[in-house]
Enzyme design. Structure first.
Site, mmCIF file in Angstrom:
data_model
loop_
_atom_site.group_PDB
_atom_site.id
_atom_site.type_symbol
_atom_site.label_atom_id
_atom_site.label_comp_id
_atom_site.label_asym_id
_atom_site.label_seq_id
_atom_site.Cartn_x
_atom_site.Cartn_y
_atom_site.Cartn_z
ATOM 1 N N VAL A 93 -76.638 29.045 -43.447
ATOM 2 C CA VAL A 93 -77.716 28.215 -43.977
ATOM 3 C C VAL A 93 -78.988 29.011 -44.292
ATOM 4 O O VAL A 93 -79.943 28.472 -44.806
ATOM 5 C CB VAL A 93 -78.067 27.068 -43.006
ATOM 6 C CG1 VAL A 93 -76.962 26.035 -43.021
ATOM 7 C CG2 VAL A 93 -78.301 27.582 -41.598
ATOM 8 N N SER A 94 -79.000 30.307 -43.987
ATOM 9 C CA SER A 94 -80.227 31.085 -44.172
ATOM 10 C C SER A 94 -80.588 31.288 -45.646
ATOM 11 O O SER A 94 -79.721 31.306 -46.508
ATOM 12 C CB SER A 94 -80.057 32.453 -43.514
ATOM 13 O OG SER A 94 -81.061 33.311 -43.950
ATOM 14 N N CYS A 95 -81.886 31.441 -45.914
ATOM 15 C CA CYS A 95 -82.359 31.704 -47.287
ATOM 16 C C CYS A 95 -82.485 33.197 -47.568
ATOM 17 O O CYS A 95 -82.815 33.593 -48.673
ATOM 18 C CB CYS A 95 -83.707 31.035 -47.540
ATOM 19 S SG CYS A 95 -83.574 29.265 -47.638
ATOM 20 N N VAL A 96 -82.304 34.026 -46.561
ATOM 21 C CA VAL A 96 -82.343 35.467 -46.801
ATOM 22 C C VAL A 96 -80.978 36.040 -46.440
ATOM 23 O O VAL A 96 -80.657 37.125 -46.646
ATOM 24 C CB VAL A 96 -83.456 36.198 -46.007
ATOM 25 C CG1 VAL A 96 -84.795 35.970 -46.660
ATOM 26 C CG2 VAL A 96 -83.481 35.755 -44.571
#
Lengths: 174, 103
Positions: free
Chosen positions: B100-103
């Site tokens: 789910v991370s954006c990075v």
């Protein structure tokens, strides 16, 4: 009024969903949060299997300038969202901006957000391309060797639009 | 919730095709999953898949950067091994939920 509603609804349903294929991020700002926003969007596009290009102009050039890239600051004066209630004069004290910026960087590190120069390495490794604006580089007397090695070229606006060509390109201006 | 039949096993997956029960995973299933993505799994692929599964089991949030620092592959190699979105595709093949991370 009833008719208008129905027509609008029909149009919405009829609209075809089109895939975002390429992101062109233009960054004209040199503040920490703006540059990170640009990097996260470009990197996020690559992680989703999309193409990503970045174009840095004006103060955005700080982000790709070797001597400045890892020393970007967030504004503590003239930034009403920064520590609500903080008197402007305190925000303007010597060293305050550097302190606030280094605290923000620490918080980012906890979330596995890389320092600026490492972020550019990641974007390049993922197939992203980074460019500097010729007009702004001339204005600030910056040459290719002043920029981080990930900067592919110094280009004009015309060349930037050529890079954005193709169906499914979205341009983001920061 | 949907069911995917791979090697005669009924795999429970979500609507995007990610395993909902990582314990149903094994290497043979991974090979079949990878074929659907046009990837022939090599030893390096498996090292990455096991790394992802171990980190997931330890509750460590996964990012492309973490895989790049794993010592198994660098980021460039990771993109090459799993083209078209390395972390989401490798996670799918590794039988773990979508990161789910954006990075």
């Amino acid at each position: 009024m009833e008719d208008v509603k129905e027509m609008t609804a029909d149009k919405v349903v009829a609209k075809e969903k089109k895939e975002v294929k390429k992101i062109m991020v233009i960054c004209a700002r040199g503040t920490l949060e703006d540059v990170y926003a640009a990097l996260i969007m470009a990197n996020g596009a690559l992680a989703e299997g999309k193409e990503a290009k970045m174009f840095f102009t004006f103060f955005g050039l700080d982000a790709i300038t070797k001597k400045k890239a890892d020393h970007l600051h967030t504004a503590t004066v003239g930034n009403p969202a920064f520590m609500r209630g903080l008197p402007t004069m305190i925000g303007g004290l010597p060293g305050f901006e550097a302190l606030a910026s280094s605290m923000m960087k620490k918080e980012m590190d906890k979330l596995d957000i890389p320092p600026i120069t490492e972020f550019f390495e990641m974007i390049e490794a993922g197939g992203g391309e980074i460019f500097a604006c010729k007009l702004a580089a001339d204005m600030f007397h910056l040459k290719k060797e002043d920029f981080i090695p990930e900067v592919k070229d110094i280009i004009t606006v015309r060349q930037m639009y050529e890079l954005a060509e193709g169906e499914g390109t979205h341009m983001v201006f920061i | 919730m949907e069911t995917l039949t791979i090697n005669n096993a009924a795999i429970k997956v979500n609507e995007e095709g990610y395993f909902t029960d990582p314990s149903q995973w094994n290497e043979d299933i991974a090979i079949e999953m990878a074929k659907q993505q046009n990837i022939d799994l090599s030893g390096k692929h498996f090292e990455v898949l096991h790394f992802l599964r171990n980190k997931y089991a330890e509750d460590v949030p996964l990012t492309i950067r973490k895989v790049g620092k794993s010592g198994i592959v660098d980021i460039k190699e990771f993109y090459k091994l799993f083209p078209g979105g390395p972390l989401k595709i490798s996670s799918k093949i590794a039988g773990i939920p979508k990161p789910v991370s954006c990075v």
